[in-house]
Design an enzyme around this catalytic site. Sequence first.
Site, PDB file in Angstrom:
ATOM      1  N   LYS A   1       2.757  -3.468   0.899  1.00 14.42           N
ATOM      2  CA  LYS A   1       2.413  -3.028   2.108  1.00 14.42           C
ATOM      3  C   LYS A   1       3.202  -2.484   2.774  1.00 14.42           C
ATOM      4  CE  LYS A   1      -1.357  -1.093   4.227  1.00 14.42           C
ATOM      5  NZ  LYS A   1      -1.770   0.303   3.513  1.00 14.42           N
TER       6      LYS A   1
ATOM      7  N   SER B   1       1.411   0.937  -0.540  1.00 12.04           N
ATOM      8  CA  SER B   1       0.475   1.478   0.040  1.00 12.04           C
ATOM      9  C   SER B   1       0.843   1.566   1.650  1.00 12.04           C
ATOM     10  CB  SER B   1      -0.808   0.738  -0.155  1.00 12.04           C
ATOM     11  OG  SER B   1      -1.638   1.190   0.585  1.00 12.04           O
TER      12      SER B   1
END
Length: 368
Positions: free
Chosen positions: A160, A230
């Site tokens: 992330k 992401s």
Amino acid sequence: MPECLVFRVPTRHPADVSGVMDLIASGAVAAAEILAVFGKTEGNGCVNDFTRHLAVIALETALAGALGCTPEAVGARVALVMSGGTEGGLSPHLLVLARRDGAPAADTAALAIGTAFTADFQPEEIGRMAQVEATAAAVGRAMAAAGLDDPEDVHFVQVKCPLLTSARIGEAATRGRTVATHDTYASMGLSRGASALGVALALGEAEGAELSDAAIGTRRDLYSGRASASAGIELMRNEVIVLGNARGWSGPYAIAHRVMRDGIDFLAIQGVLADLGFSMSGQLTPEDSERVVALLAKAEPSHDGLIRGRRHIMNDDSDINATRHARALVGGVAAAAIGRTDLFVSGGAEHQGPDGGGPVAVIARVRT
């Protein structure tokens, strides 16, 4: 001996953490055992997708109550990876990954997990070599935490990562710093790409001499076959989760991966399932489908506008972002193989698999 626990729970909306709290209340997992939560939220997956931040806040608040600490303390130790976008038939859900110590000894390798965090990045570091190098170092720490000495035993690395906003770009300018791009949406791709190249560097899929600021987002021949990144507005650091199979771990789960060469590479998904011992004759039976606790995949429209020589319009549609098309496409293909739609399909695969393709991994129960 440690055991990796994995739970899949549905969500009714981005702030719905009732499934996670039910797991804790039932004793299936202790809040202190949770290392990471992956989530698919029903936002647009773009810069202004605040469903990701909403889900993170809800999880931090709920887990803080269970742990008797502050939400900030939860965020400091639990990797919360929210991926926006459930286009097509994808179903919003959470994957809870935990480590339980003291499990019975096993004589085979089992699913292992390790996590690590970078320090917060300055805006001018996002999408540049500073992010690549910090991510590679974090992957090494996460591998060590999981007891994964051989990079070949690593099957999936979820990252992330942050993105640039106008405010962050402006803050860098006040210090006389330049940023990788002034296009906030493009910053998502550069951040994902830098993170993926960090994984490639750590796993020996790319050489340091090949990497540079200029290569990020342009050298499509450089990629990791095991990275999934992401980007989101809700953080400024990289959160790294390494998943592999390691001796010294117990439990019923194992993980395998392949690389999809394009968005319709059904055979790559079937190959992963075969690697895990499933008998392949089309879509999984309902019984086998439930043995699959998670499918993790990346989705990206090819830059040449073609899939196996035939034109697609994902890059030309001004109404719907291309990554949203790609998630729906790959989600449909994956659902056809698995027989379920609660699958973690993430858009934006810069340096994550070949152009138009991407890694796919499956975590499944292989032992009783």
